[in-house]
Design an enzyme around this catalytic site. Structure first.
Site, PDB file in Angstrom:
ATOM      1  N   HIS A  18     -70.339  12.235   9.802  1.00  0.00           N
ATOM      2  CA  HIS A  18     -70.200  11.423   8.586  1.00  0.00           C
ATOM      3  C   HIS A  18     -68.777  11.531   8.033  1.00  0.00           C
ATOM      4  CE1 HIS A  18     -74.732  12.226   7.972  1.00  0.00           C
ATOM      5  NE2 HIS A  18     -74.619  10.938   8.243  1.00  0.00           N
ATOM      6  N   LYS A  42     -88.512   8.807   4.935  1.00  0.00           N
ATOM      7  CA  LYS A  42     -87.910  10.116   5.208  1.00  0.00           C
ATOM      8  C   LYS A  42     -88.228  11.085   4.077  1.00  0.00           C
ATOM      9  CE  LYS A  42     -83.955   8.465   7.913  1.00  0.00           C
ATOM     10  NZ  LYS A  42     -82.494   8.474   8.028  1.00  0.00           N
ATOM     11  N   ARG A  91     -73.125   5.781  16.670  1.00  0.00           N
ATOM     12  CA  ARG A  91     -72.915   6.817  17.686  1.00  0.00           C
ATOM     13  C   ARG A  91     -73.192   6.281  19.085  1.00  0.00           C
ATOM     14  NH1 ARG A  91     -76.941  11.084  15.507  1.00  0.00           N
ATOM     15  NH2 ARG A  91     -77.977   9.114  15.229  1.00  0.00           N
ATOM     16  N   SER A 129     -78.052  14.264  11.354  1.00  0.00           N
ATOM     17  CA  SER A 129     -78.662  15.066  10.288  1.00  0.00           C
ATOM     18  C   SER A 129     -80.040  15.567  10.701  1.00  0.00           C
ATOM     19  CB  SER A 129     -78.763  14.242   9.005  1.00  0.00           C
ATOM     20  OG  SER A 129     -77.482  13.970   8.496  1.00  0.00           O
TER      21      SER A 129
END
Length: 152
Positions: A18, A42, A91, A129
């Protein structure tokens, strides 16, 4: 018109990946708002306040960066902070497919807000994460994956 960009995410916790995307993108805009969104699918490990504090500490010397939490649609938050850009880090190709679907939906809802994709530097492409939280839960050392300011 000011170039204001929203970088939305959960940042639970913020990772070196990040930070890489933020550092490489901040010069592209007059202001970069890091928005910690509430994602109903989440369950966060860290409070929004804790995540905001980490980000403020990491970027305390960068006046173009602001951080805050938000709920609801990202495009609605863009309007609230006058952002005309949304930044997303990529990514892998699977990230792009997922993010493109969201960007397409956002474009239909708000054609005046442009989504920009920035690829992650190769050395951070495997960091997420989700994986960092797994290491934390199992009492592993996450110092390779998160900035030094992230302490818990």
């Amino acid at each position: 018109m000011q170039r204001i960009c929203l970088f939305p995410g959960t940042f639970d916790p913020i990772t070196k990946g990040h930070v890489d995307v933020i550092q490489r993108s901040v010069g592209l805009f007059d202001k970069l708002v890091i928005g910690i969104g509430t994602n109903s699918s989440k369950q966060p490990m860290f409070s929004v306040e804790q995540r905001c504090n980490w980000i403020r500490e990491i970027f305390k010397n960068e006046p173009r960066i602001e951080v805050s939490g938000y709920q609801g649609l990202t495009i609605d938050y863009c309007r609230k902070v006058n952002a005309n850009y949304i930044l997303r880090g990529i990514r892998y190709i699977s990230d792009f497919e997922y993010e493109k679907a969201i960007a397409d939906m956002n474009r239909m809802l708000a054609p005046d807000i442009e989504t920009i994709f920035l690829t992650c530097s190769p050395e951070y492409s495997t960091i997420s994460s989700t994986l960092v939280r797994d290491v934390i839960r199992n009492k592993g050392n996450v110092s390779l994956f998160v900035p030094g300011e992230v302490k818990f």
